[in-house]
Design an enzyme around this catalytic site. Structure first.
Site, mmCIF file in Angstrom:
data_model
loop_
_atom_site.group_PDB
_atom_site.id
_atom_site.type_symbol
_atom_site.label_atom_id
_atom_site.label_comp_id
_atom_site.label_asym_id
_atom_site.label_seq_id
_atom_site.Cartn_x
_atom_site.Cartn_y
_atom_site.Cartn_z
ATOM 1 N N PRO A 2 0.950 -1.244 0.031
ATOM 2 C CA PRO A 2 -0.003 -0.121 0.066
ATOM 3 C C PRO A 2 0.784 1.367 -0.077
ATOM 4 C CG PRO A 2 -0.472 -1.591 1.833
ATOM 5 C CD PRO A 2 0.658 -1.955 1.319
ATOM 6 N N GLU A 3 0.472 2.005 -1.119
ATOM 7 C CA GLU A 3 1.252 3.569 -1.030
ATOM 8 C C GLU A 3 -0.019 4.428 -1.204
ATOM 9 O OE1 GLU A 3 4.388 3.712 -3.667
ATOM 10 O OE2 GLU A 3 4.878 1.533 -3.579
ATOM 11 N N LYS A 59 0.573 7.832 3.423
ATOM 12 C CA LYS A 59 -0.008 6.384 3.693
ATOM 13 C C LYS A 59 -0.521 5.966 4.696
ATOM 14 C CE LYS A 59 4.620 5.174 1.261
ATOM 15 N NZ LYS A 59 5.813 4.629 1.634
ATOM 16 N N HIS A 93 -4.849 -14.223 9.335
ATOM 17 C CA HIS A 93 -3.933 -12.881 9.751
ATOM 18 C C HIS A 93 -5.046 -11.863 9.945
ATOM 19 C CE1 HIS A 93 -0.829 -15.414 8.756
ATOM 20 N NE2 HIS A 93 -1.195 -15.432 7.494
ATOM 21 N N ARG A 111 2.196 -9.745 7.935
ATOM 22 C CA ARG A 111 3.539 -9.849 8.648
ATOM 23 C C ARG A 111 3.140 -8.949 10.083
ATOM 24 N NH1 ARG A 111 7.733 -7.677 4.356
ATOM 25 N NH2 ARG A 111 9.288 -7.819 5.999
ATOM 26 N N ARG A 154 19.553 20.515 -2.237
ATOM 27 C CA ARG A 154 19.573 19.076 -1.943
ATOM 28 C C ARG A 154 20.501 18.383 -2.645
ATOM 29 N NH1 ARG A 154 16.283 17.828 1.995
ATOM 30 N NH2 ARG A 154 14.823 19.616 1.658
ATOM 31 N N ARG A 252 16.837 0.226 -1.696
ATOM 32 C CA ARG A 252 15.913 -0.610 -2.073
ATOM 33 C C ARG A 252 15.812 -1.218 -3.501
ATOM 34 N NH1 ARG A 252 12.040 1.515 1.471
ATOM 35 N NH2 ARG A 252 10.949 -0.308 1.001
#
Length: 262
Positions: A2-3, A59, A93, A111, A154, A252
């Site tokens: 989920p984003e 999120k 779950h 999880r 940045r 990632r």
DNA sequence: CTTGTGCCCTGACCGC
DNA sequence: TGCGGTCAGGGCACAA
């Protein structure tokens, strides 16, 4: 998984199903999903209240209740929420159930990274994680000028920037890759080497990718012609047909097309 | 400021 | 078939 787009679609779905309904029952097969207050108090505080609104920030999902309380939750990696008939069989779950007459909201999370907490609406900005979130990328406040300001001075890779929730809220690993793919920018590309034209493409890609994903997910449709669709080892770029590359960028797993993205 | 690491958990997958 | 190692889309604390 989920984003921002997933959570936005979830919030819309919940709004349709549970708005104005009254909570009659709360069950906690796994009390550890509740961060606060204590699990025994959590259920007692919820019962009898009705759902005023369902929203999202980054999120996080926000369920506003009567009496000025808000359920703040995060699905993390494997969390999901469904509203089903109370008599439907329980999926494995299942961590939390919130019952309305006939129906039941179920929080499922393999999880157990996901969590919820109950806070006063006034105290929302004290929730750690929520408090530090950056601009909402689909909000009108996120303008090209705002992005330029964010980039100014940045350093680091574009992918790392997209993943920072305190700068832009809601983008995760999958959509970061998709945004860079659509903008034709290499995930390891250094922020400070971006030219004005590329910043424009970057901005438009952030908006377009997220907006389209929200639309598609709200209709429970898939994504075609995107990196998303082919994101797997051995995947092929939908644009040039060349092989995708997999690399570890910003800590990632990152998929990109070395030919199309510079 | 930036990047990297380990950790919270569980299950799927791979190679032997 | 069984076993151990590795990895996963998030976020946080901590170290360098």
């Amino acid at each position: 998984m989920p984003e921002l787009p997933d959570v936005e679609a979830l919030a819309r779905r919940l709004r349709q199903r549970i708005l104005r309904r009254r909570i009659t029952r709360v069950a906690l097969p796994d009390p550890s999903v509740v961060r606060s207050p204590r699990p025994s108090v959590f259920g007692r505080r919820l019962r009898g209240r009705s759902i005023r609104d369902v929203g999202r920030r980054g999120k996080y999902f926000l369920v506003h209740l009567s009496g000025g309380l808000v359920i703040v939750g995060h699905l993390r990696m494997t969390g999901d929420i469904a509203v089903v008939r109370r008599t439907d069989p329980l999926r494995p779950h299942t961590r939390l159930m919130i019952g309305f007459d006939g129906d039941e909201l179920r929080f499922v999370d393999q999880r157990r990274f996901g969590h919820v907490e109950l806070v006063g609406a006034r105290a929302l900005d004290t929730v750690s994680g929520l408090r530090r979130l950056g601009v909402e990328p689909l909000d009108p406040a996120f303008t090209p000028a705002r992005l330029r300001a964010l980039l100014r001075g940045r350093r680091g890779a574009l992918k790392a920037l997209l993943l920072r929730q305190d700068l832009i809220a809601g983008i995760g690993n999958i959509f970061a890759d998709e945004i860079l793919y659509q903008a034709r920018l290499h995930p390891a590309r250094q922020i400070r080497t971006l030219r004005p034209l590329e910043i424009g493409a970057f901005y438009r890609s952030i908006r377009r990718v997220l907006r389209r994903a929200v639309r598609a997910l709200s209709r429970r449709r898939g994504a075609e012609g995107t990196l998303l669709a082919v994101r797997a080892p051995g995947g092929v770029c939908p644009r040039c047909g060349g092989p995708l590359r997999v690399a570890r960028i910003a800590g990632r797993t990152t998929y990109f097309c070395p030919r199309c993205q510079r």
